[in-house]
Write a protein that holds these residues in place. Structure first.
Motif, short mmCIF file in Angstrom:
data_model
loop_
_atom_site.label_atom_id
_atom_site.label_comp_id
_atom_site.label_asym_id
_atom_site.label_seq_id
_atom_site.Cartn_x
_atom_site.Cartn_y
_atom_site.Cartn_z
N LEU A 134 36.48 3.23 29.00
CA LEU A 134 35.40 3.25 29.83
C LEU A 134 35.28 2.02 30.54
CD1 LEU A 134 33.13 4.72 27.26
CD2 LEU A 134 34.45 5.77 28.74
N PRO A 135 34.38 2.05 31.52
CA PRO A 135 34.19 0.76 32.55
C PRO A 135 33.94 -0.46 31.73
CG PRO A 135 32.51 2.39 32.73
CD PRO A 135 33.33 2.89 31.88
N GLU A 136 34.61 -1.65 32.21
CA GLU A 136 34.56 -2.92 31.45
C GLU A 136 33.41 -3.57 32.25
OE1 GLU A 136 37.58 -5.63 32.24
OE2 GLU A 136 36.86 -6.98 31.11
N ASP A 137 32.09 -3.38 31.91
CA ASP A 137 30.88 -3.68 32.53
C ASP A 137 29.83 -4.18 31.41
OD1 ASP A 137 28.45 -4.29 33.92
OD2 ASP A 137 28.97 -3.15 35.67
N PRO A 138 29.34 -5.37 31.28
CA PRO A 138 28.53 -5.51 30.10
C PRO A 138 27.11 -4.77 30.22
CG PRO A 138 29.20 -7.59 31.12
CD PRO A 138 29.90 -6.50 31.90
N SER A 139 26.75 -4.34 31.55
CA SER A 139 25.61 -3.78 31.88
C SER A 139 25.66 -2.22 31.38
CB SER A 139 25.03 -3.74 33.35
OG SER A 139 25.98 -3.24 34.18
N PHE A 140 26.92 -1.86 31.11
CA PHE A 140 27.20 -0.54 30.62
C PHE A 140 27.15 -0.34 28.89
CE2 PHE A 140 29.50 1.18 34.69
CZ PHE A 140 28.42 1.32 35.26
N ALA A 141 26.91 -1.47 28.45
CA ALA A 141 27.15 -1.63 27.08
C ALA A 141 26.34 -0.42 26.33
CB ALA A 141 26.71 -2.84 26.46
N ASP A 142 25.19 -0.08 26.73
CA ASP A 142 24.45 0.80 26.00
C ASP A 142 25.06 2.44 26.41
OD1 ASP A 142 22.84 -0.65 24.68
OD2 ASP A 142 20.98 -0.49 26.10
N PHE A 143 25.36 2.49 27.52
CA PHE A 143 25.93 3.74 27.84
C PHE A 143 27.35 4.00 27.03
CE2 PHE A 143 23.23 3.11 31.50
CZ PHE A 143 22.46 4.12 31.27
N ASN A 144 28.21 2.70 26.89
CA ASN A 144 29.44 2.88 26.24
C ASN A 144 29.40 2.94 24.74
OD1 ASN A 144 30.12 2.95 28.86
ND2 ASN A 144 31.14 1.06 28.74
N THR A 145 28.10 2.72 24.11
CA THR A 145 28.11 3.01 22.57
C THR A 145 28.01 4.45 22.19
OG1 THR A 145 26.74 1.01 22.67
CG2 THR A 145 26.65 2.10 20.61
N ILE A 146 29.11 4.74 21.03
CA ILE A 146 29.29 5.99 20.65
C ILE A 146 28.14 5.71 19.28
CG2 ILE A 146 30.57 7.52 19.54
CD1 ILE A 146 32.88 6.74 21.21
#
Lengths: 214, 173
Positions: A134-146
């Protein structure tokens, strides 16, 4: 001509003389379910075999698609395809393996992935392999949480689980319900690039719950 | 082969069994006999279990579903994998090369490829079955349904309802 082949095939259609078990194995040797879906659109005989393929393998990459909206549309179609196949198979037994590989530079995969992990727990597959980038972007952290903290992770059939997750967060059931993670039959467990979040999250808790053979 | 009654003969028999040098006869549906080493025959899980269950090794094994041409080709595979070692990198490379040439030759004659596939399935020869089914799958891979029908000579027999369902699936794929 060997007597093993079915008789009554017409014209040059030799492949349809092969028996069902052989054709299912051929379908199972195709790289992904997209290939299986195309093969099973060839004739009525093949259509009936599609729900017997034991390994469900899916792959997604954004390669070759430049525009961001198109990339997102392509990914949504991929998720819909995976869900469609899983729905069609929900009633039939005999899923041995679910393998999904996703390389994504946009957010939004974690929710679908959480649903697929739940599916494996419910439908008793023997093997689960997830390979997510998945994209390496801290602002995506919530989107990247399973998010699996409401999931009762219990499977008595799962033998192999491979989670290769780059820039993905995995939230497991809280410590109070740690007993909810039970894999009686697991013999092979591998993690790559996973960050566990939440109180008391450490890998030993996961491994302690599983009777792995060393 | 030899069934001695003395202790020495029995020991020799056991040793032969151990080393896999005992010979076994397989008979095609045309009545043609093929004599192979036990190590070669054991590539077939079907024959392996019959031998281990104390089956009549001396009488041989009739294979009513396999013709002579197919059996000869199947034995060629079993000899290579049963009689040769695969411990070193070189030995494994030689076997891989054999498999590659073996399947390339079969792929050129589809009817024969399917006969060998069916025999591998019937005799439970895992490696050969994986090799032939993968070869067929490689022909299917990446093709549209129409291209698959053309490649295999499959007749179009889908109903309007099938077409509707396929269209529905296609909007997802």
């Amino acid at each position: 001509m060997g007597k093993l082949r079915r008789v009554g095939g017409e014209g040059n259609d030799l492949i349809s003389e092969l028996n069902d078990d052989v054709l299912v194995r051929v379908l199972d040797s195709l790289p992904t379910m997209a290939d299986v879906a195309r093969a099973c659109a060839a004739s009525r005989r093949w259509r009936h075999l599609s729900t017997r393929v034991p390994s469900l393998r899916f792959g997604f990459t954004e390669d070759g698609v430049d525009a961001k909206p198109k990339r997102r549309e392509k990914f949504y179609r991929f998720v819909a395809f995976v869900n469609h196949v899983l729905d069609a198979r929900a009633a039939s037994a005999g899923i041995e393996q679910l393998a999904i590989s996703i390389e994504l530079y946009d957010r939004g995969a974690a929710h679908a992935v959480a649903a697929w992990i739940r599916y494996v727990m419910r439908h008793a597959a023997k093997s689960l392999a997830l390979d997510l980038h998945l994209p390496e972007d801290p602002s995506f952290a919530d989107f990247n949480t399973i998010d699996l903290d409401d999931l009762s992770m219990v499977s008595r059939r799962l033998e192999t689980m491979t989670l290769s997750l780059a820039y993905v967060r995995l939230r497991l059931p809280a410590a109070a319900t740690a007993t909810a993670v039970v894999f009686d039959s697991l013999v092979d467990l591998s993690f790559k690039g996973i960050r566990l979040v939440g109180a008391g999250a450490d890998s030993s808790r996961l491994c302690a719950a599983t009777p792995l053979e060393h | 082969m030899a069934t001695g009654s003395g202790a020495a003969a029995a020991a020799a028999d056991a040793e032969e069994k151990e080393s896999g040098s005992r010979m076994i006869t397989l008979t095609s549906n045309e009545g043609k006999a093929f004599v192979v080493t036990e190590a070669s025959a054991r590539q077939s899980a079907t024959i392996r279990s019959m031998v281990d269950d104390g089956g009549c090794v001396d009488k041989g094994f009739p294979l009513p579903n396999v013709d002579s041409k197919t059996l000869a080709r199947v034995i060629q595979y079993c000899d290579e994998h049963g009689n040769k070692e695969a411990h070193t990198v070189d030995e494994r490379a030689a076997l891989a090369k054999f498999d590659k040439d073996f399947i390339a030759e079969l792929d050129a004659d589809k009817a024969f490829l399917y006969d060998v596939t069916m025999a591998a399935n019937y005799l439970h020869i895992q490696g050969l079955f994986a090799l032939t089914t993968q070869c067929i799958a490689d022909t299917i891979k990446g093709k549209t349904p129409e291209e698959i029908r053309t490649a295999f000579g499959i007749e179009y027999d889908l109903t309007a309802q099938d077409e509707e369902e396929i269209k529905e699936e296609d909007t997802h794929a």
